[in-house]
Design an enzyme around this catalytic site. Structure first.
Site, PDB file in Angstrom:
ATOM      1  CE  LYS A  72      -4.027  -2.602   2.400  1.00  0.00           C
ATOM      2  NZ  LYS A  72      -4.664  -2.084   4.037  1.00  0.00           N
ATOM      3  CB  ALA A  87      -1.494   1.064   8.340  1.00  0.00           C
ATOM      4  CG  ASP A  88      -3.580  -5.806   5.675  1.00  0.00           C
ATOM      5  OD1 ASP A  88      -4.779  -4.533   5.006  1.00  0.00           O
ATOM      6  OD2 ASP A  88      -3.924  -6.355   6.267  1.00  0.00           O
ATOM      7  CB  THR A  89      -5.516  -3.644  10.685  1.00  0.00           C
ATOM      8  OG1 THR A  89      -5.329  -2.671  11.056  1.00  0.00           O
ATOM      9  CG2 THR A  89      -6.143  -4.464  12.508  1.00  0.00           C
ATOM     10  CB  ALA A 124       2.047  -4.747   8.717  1.00  0.00           C
TER      11      ALA A 124
END
Ligand SMILES: Cc1cn([C@H]2C[C@H](O)[C@@H](COP(=O)(O)OP(=O)(O)OP(=O)(O)O)O2)c(=O)[nH]c1=O
Length: 208
Positions: A72, A87-89, A124
């Protein structure tokens, strides 16, 4: 909780921010991430990154969530000289990774798996700036109480679960299901603020 910054020397990133422009590009469509950054006084230019979010068969949940955050950030940065954050969740239960539910049946299968026990939320962050690519990842332990089938149907009907990893929002109505949490609350909502601030400062972005 772990939040180990990892640096790589891509060296391709150069950035500057004039006083009138935001100091950061946020490669995310998540209103939560924008609001979390605003809560610590960081102004952003929002530019969602459209990437393929499917998981490789040999990817651990940790490698997977970090790769998505990085992709991203890289996608957003390619169109801007501003430092760019991705970011990623994801929700992880018995090594199964739960993203956003497709429909009620999918959400119910996630909630049945998560019900009455502990799971992990991995968040992250990747930040591209003058010092290259900086990354961190945070794991938070969350305990959900047992949900009845009637509660699942009623919760789905609120509309809240649809765009949330694991189909719940700790900051919303699902607060009544969350018995306790160990780690970073902001990471569960989508962005670990303590670790993100460290990355921003490492890139020379002043917060206070
Ligand atoms: C577990 C949990 C997740 N979430 C949200 C955070 C993320 O926005 C979302 C997980 O999906 P993500 O793919 O990480 O993020 P996104 O699709 O919302 O935004 P983008 O990919 O453009 O950055 O779930 C909550 O808001 N509360 C919670 O309690």
């Amino acid at each position: 909780m772990s939040g180990v910054p990892v640096s790589s020397s891509s060296g391709s990133a150069a950035a500057s921010s004039a006083a009138s422009t935001p100091p950061l590009r946020l490669a995310s469509a998540s209103p939560r991430r924008r609001e979390l950054l605003a809560s610590i006084g960081v102004e952003v230019e929002v530019s969602p990154a459209d990437i393929d979010e499917s998981r490789g068969s040999d990817e651990t949940p940790e490698i997977f969530v970090s790769r998505l955050a990085r992709e991203k950030a890289l996608a957003g940065h390619s169109v801007s000289a501003l430092p760019t954050l991705g970011a990623d969740t994801v929700v992880v239960c018995d090594d199964e990774v739960f993203g956003k539910p497709r429909d009620l049946a999918h959400a119910c299968s996630m909630w049945r798996a998560l019900s009455g026990r502990e799971h992990r939320v991995l968040s992250a962050v990747a930040l591209i700036g003058p010092r290259g690519l900086l990354e961190c990842r945070v794991a938070t332990r969350v305990w959900l109480r047992t949900l009845s089938e009637a509660e699942m149907a009623a919760y789905w009907a609120t509309g809240e679960p649809a765009d949330k990893a694991g189909g719940y929002a700790v900051q919303g109505r699902a607060a009544i299901f969350v018995e306790r949490l160990e780690g970073s609350y902001s990471a569960v909502v989508g962005l670990p603020l303590y670790e993100t601030a460290e990355l921003l400062q490492a890139q020379g972005i002043q917060i206070l």
